[in-house]
Write an enzyme that holds these catalytic residues in place. Structure first.
Site, PDB file in Angstrom:
ATOM      1  CG  ASP A  60      -2.201   0.898   0.831  1.00  9.03           C
ATOM      2  OD1 ASP A  60      -2.299   1.588  -0.084  1.00  9.03           O
ATOM      3  OD2 ASP A  60      -3.289   0.807   1.803  1.00  9.03           O
ATOM      4  CD1 TRP A  61       1.642   6.806   0.184  1.00 10.36           C
ATOM      5  CD2 TRP A  61       0.564   7.013  -1.860  1.00 10.36           C
ATOM      6  NE1 TRP A  61       1.923   8.005  -0.610  1.00 10.36           N
ATOM      7  CE2 TRP A  61       1.431   7.960  -1.569  1.00 10.36           C
ATOM      8  CE3 TRP A  61      -0.050   6.792  -2.888  1.00 10.36           C
ATOM      9  CZ2 TRP A  61       1.403   9.289  -2.627  1.00 10.36           C
ATOM     10  CZ3 TRP A  61      -0.011   7.756  -3.907  1.00 10.36           C
ATOM     11  CH2 TRP A  61       0.812   8.932  -3.771  1.00 10.36           C
TER      12      TRP A  61
END
Ligand code: BGC
Length: 746
Positions: free
Chosen positions: A283-284
């Site tokens: 994820d980011w």
């Protein structure tokens, strides 16, 4: 004729061989390209960066991104939008030494150009075909602008409406959530990767992100492996079985191990037991964030832990691009670990056909053709109608009949801060386009469209969404008094639920509840429309307003859909995919809980039972609940036998009758309880459902087949198996169904 049949038969026989040779061919292409790549180029494939458009986290502007693309040091981009932009960036990648095309990814969550209802709202339709179709249309629109990959579906189960991201999933139930996960994957991927209208889907967030403690986004989770397997993992498995191209891991840690570095989840389970051949993206920034977790000492340590645990692509941490080369050179990780991840990326690029034509998706003509496709709007409107849930519809004094549906000749006061809202209708995770103000149908516009003019409509805003200003109340009361019926539209702002949008109190913000009280006090019949991205708490309204529709956020066609439901052109059929609590203090609240050793009994005055001293245990509205303008009567459950033998099955039949005066749809739900087992089992669990349509007076017999699969659970050794003993079956229109039957598994 005979010869032709034999010939076709022969071809069919050859099909698996053909498919095998295709995949051998693919592996050969991947390997031969890998053999040409330098270590720098390999690591570049694992590096994903964002363009500045629609970013969801901080972007570090280190160096010139396009130069890196030119040097073959970027594998994928997110947030690049438009056929022209994707094409022009791709042309830079084509200047690199090996001309490996870029992948373009985007969060296409509930529509791209045409916005569909929030995923949670769509789940309320319990209509898998319609949900698949919604994802299909989103993919068609996104693929035409050069997007290859959507970061959807989110398949996180959540039992906590404080968590802002419940809007993005399918609710609290593992069974329903698994079916919806598969439907969405099929919708996004259509006929398969390589089709011009298909995008790669991404099952996220692996795993247990929805179990964040306190409902606070990004927070820690802690649970037994059994709960993980039983409640949180099945929708991911369903997505994998449906052929999902990618997984995204999650920000949270699970019992002390950040998901990003969770070797058991990513290596043992996903890439091992489940034999998943797609790619795993972080994820980011989640790789770098393992330093904050206290799980990695520095970026190099984080990069090493993530890649070893099976995270293939680094989204925006820049940990891989900055560290992996040195880690290999220092022999801290073998190059084969990098190769394995790069193979997964290249495989997808080949499957998408990008090596044959890197620009094949970035097609301005197709972009134009799908941009305003009326069929897409029509589907969005159908989906929006199916997503609305009728929570209450009581008879009113003047007519003795339920308030809804409304008659078209009445004077209606449309009151509330959301009546004329436009952008809010799209909710979180959606895109704004320059013509939104004319394209998105507000409630006001939808009512005007339906009635042909606004001559029977009166408007008053009443109050703002938040704040303490009561100045608009007087005008709202006046408007109500001038009308026959009041429709009041209240709720959250469109961006109050979503990522990083956890709320500790989930009541109507500002003075909106007071506005509703003022309107009810006028004595006029009041229909309350509640728009939100999560279950809200609204006890006073539930007790005092005669009619309530839960309208979530319904997308581009919101106003038209609500108007059709208000006037009965569409009979509401939605059922809640999450339990609605009476108070935040009841959270986590979900229907498939354990019984405890001291269950609460309403007919006993023993106080030493599991209960609150200030609240009932029961929710305001249970999972699976939703009314219709007609009524359904359930007959007794008939079982084909009272004993099931191992490997056998039992049929449960129920007659459902439409006893009201409208045609309508009902979601017939079957729940099962394993009464005593080697581990404590839930009080009941959804195991099957069927959505049926009945004309007024019509009776339909619904038959469900129960096999051992429906009875199995993860036993202490984490093996999925059924145990002999007594089972209760419940069938009805929500999770509190009382029709019951009993059988035994031998
Ligand atoms: C979200 C993901 C999303 C990603 C890219 C993150 O903050 O958690 O769900 O796909 O951003 O936008």
């Amino acid at each position: 004729m005979m010869r032709l049949q034999i010939f076709i038969g022969g071809l069919l026989f050859l099909l698996p061989l053909f498919a095998r040779s295709q995949s051998i061919h693919l592996e050969q292409r991947v390997d031969s390209l890998l053999g040409l790549m330098t270590l720098e180029e390999k690591v570049g494939q694992l590096h994903q960066i964002s363009s500045d458009f629609a970013a969801t986290g901080p972007i570090t502007h280190e160096g010139e991104k396009q130069d890196r693309v030119r040097q073959g040091k970027v594998g994928s981009y997110l947030n690049v939008t438009g056929a022209e932009r994707t094409r022009s960036l791709q042309s830079i990648a084509m200047q690199s030494r090996l001309k490996i095309p870029l992948l373009f990814a985007q969060d296409v969550i509930h529509g791209y150009r045409t916005i569909f209802p929030l995923p949670l709202a769509e789940a309320a339709s319990w209509d898998l075909k319609a949900i698949e179709q919604s994802a299909r249309i989103a993919a068609t629109e996104a693929a035409a602008v050069g997007i290859h990959w959507t970061f959807a579906p989110m398949v996180d189960i959540s039992r906590d409406p404080r968590w802002g991201r419940v809007m993005e999933g399918a609710g609290e139930d593992t069974y329903l959530g698994s079916l919806i996960a598969a439907a969405r994957v099929k919708g996004f991927q259509g006929k398969g990767l390589g089709s011009l209208d298909a995008v790669m889907a991404c099952a996220k967030h692996f795993a247990a992100y929805g179990a964040a403690e306190g409902g606070r986004d990004y927070n820690t989770t802690d649970m037994s492996l059994r709960r993980l397997h039983e409640v949180y993992l099945p929708p991911f498995k369903a997505a994998a079985d449906a052929g999902v191209a990618s997984f995204m891991n999650s920000f949270n840690d699970i019992s002390g191990i950040p998901a990003t570095a969770h070797a058991y989840l990513q290596r043992t389970l996903l890439k091992g037991d489940w034999n998943f051949k797609g790619l795993v993206v972080s994820d980011w920034g989640s790789i770098g964030e393992m330093i904050n977790h206290g799980y990695a000492t520095d970026t190099a340590d984080a990069a090493k832990k993530a890649i070893v645990a099976g995270s293939d692509i680094d989204m925006e941490s820049r940990a891989y691009v900055g560290q992996l080369i040195d880690l290999v050179k220092r022999k801290e990780i073998p190059e084969s670990v990098i190769d394995e991840a790069v193979r997964r990326v290249l495989r997808k690029k080949f499957q998408l056909g990008l090596f044959d034509d890197p620009y094949r998706f970035s097609d301005e003509a197709r972009e134009k053709a799908v941009w305003n496709d009326p069929a897409h709007r029509k589907a969005a409107r159908e989906m929006a109608k199916k997503s609305i849930v009728l929570l209450k519809n009581e008879p009113i004094k003047s007519t003795g009949k339920p308030l809804l549906p409304l008659a078209a000749d009445k004077k209606i006061a449309l009151i509330g801060p959301l009546v004329k809202a436009i952008g809010d209708n799209n909710g979180f995770w959606s895109y704004s386009w320059p013509d939104d103000s004319v394209r998105i149908v507000s409630l006001w516009k939808g009512m005007e469209n339906k009635l042909g003019s606004a001559k029977n409509l009166i408007y008053a805003k009443g109050c703002e969404l938040s704040g303490t200003d009561t100045l608009g109340f007087a005008a709202a009361r006046t408007a109500a008094r001038q009308a026959d019926i009041v429709v009041v539209s209240v709720g959250e702002a469109g961006n109050m639920s979503g990522e990083a949008k956890s709320r500790s109190e989930i009541r109507l913000p500002g003075l909106q509840e007071q506005l509703v009280r003022e309107l009810v006090a006028t004595g006029k019949p009041v229909v309350v429309l509640i728009s939100a991205g999560r279950p809200l708490v609204f006890n006073w309204i539930a007790d005092n307003a005669p009619a309530i529709l839960y309208t979530w956020w319904l997308g581009t066609e919101a106003g038209n859909a609500i108007a059709e439901v208000l006037f009965g052109d569409y009979n509401p059929s939605g059922k809640l995919p999450m339990t609605f609590p009476r108070s935040e203090g009841q959270i986590p609240i979900y229907y498939n809980h354990f019984n405890t050793g001291r269950p609460f009994k309403s007919d006993s005055d023993n106080i030493y039972v599991t209960a609150y001293t200030d609240l009932p245990n029961s929710p305001l509205y249970p999972f699976g609940y939703g009314l219709s303008y007609t009524m359904f009567e359930y007959g007794k459950i008939e079982l084909s036998a009272d004993t099931m033998t191992a490997g056998g099955s039992i049929k449960a039949k129920v007659k459902v009758k439409n006893t009201g005066s409208y045609a309508g749809e009902e979601v017939v739900q079957l729940y099962i309880q394993d009464v005593a087992a080697s581990l404590v089992r839930p009080v009941r669990e959804l195991k099957a459902f069927e959505k049926i349509r009945l004309m007024s007076g019509e009776t339909i017999e619904v038959a469900f087949t129960i096999t051992e699969k429906e009875l199995a659970f993860y036993r202490e050794d984490l093996r999925l198996a059924a145990e002999s003993g007594r089972f209760h079956v419940f069938v009805g229109g929500n999770s509190q169904a009382t029709e019951q039957a009993i059988f035994h598994l031998k």
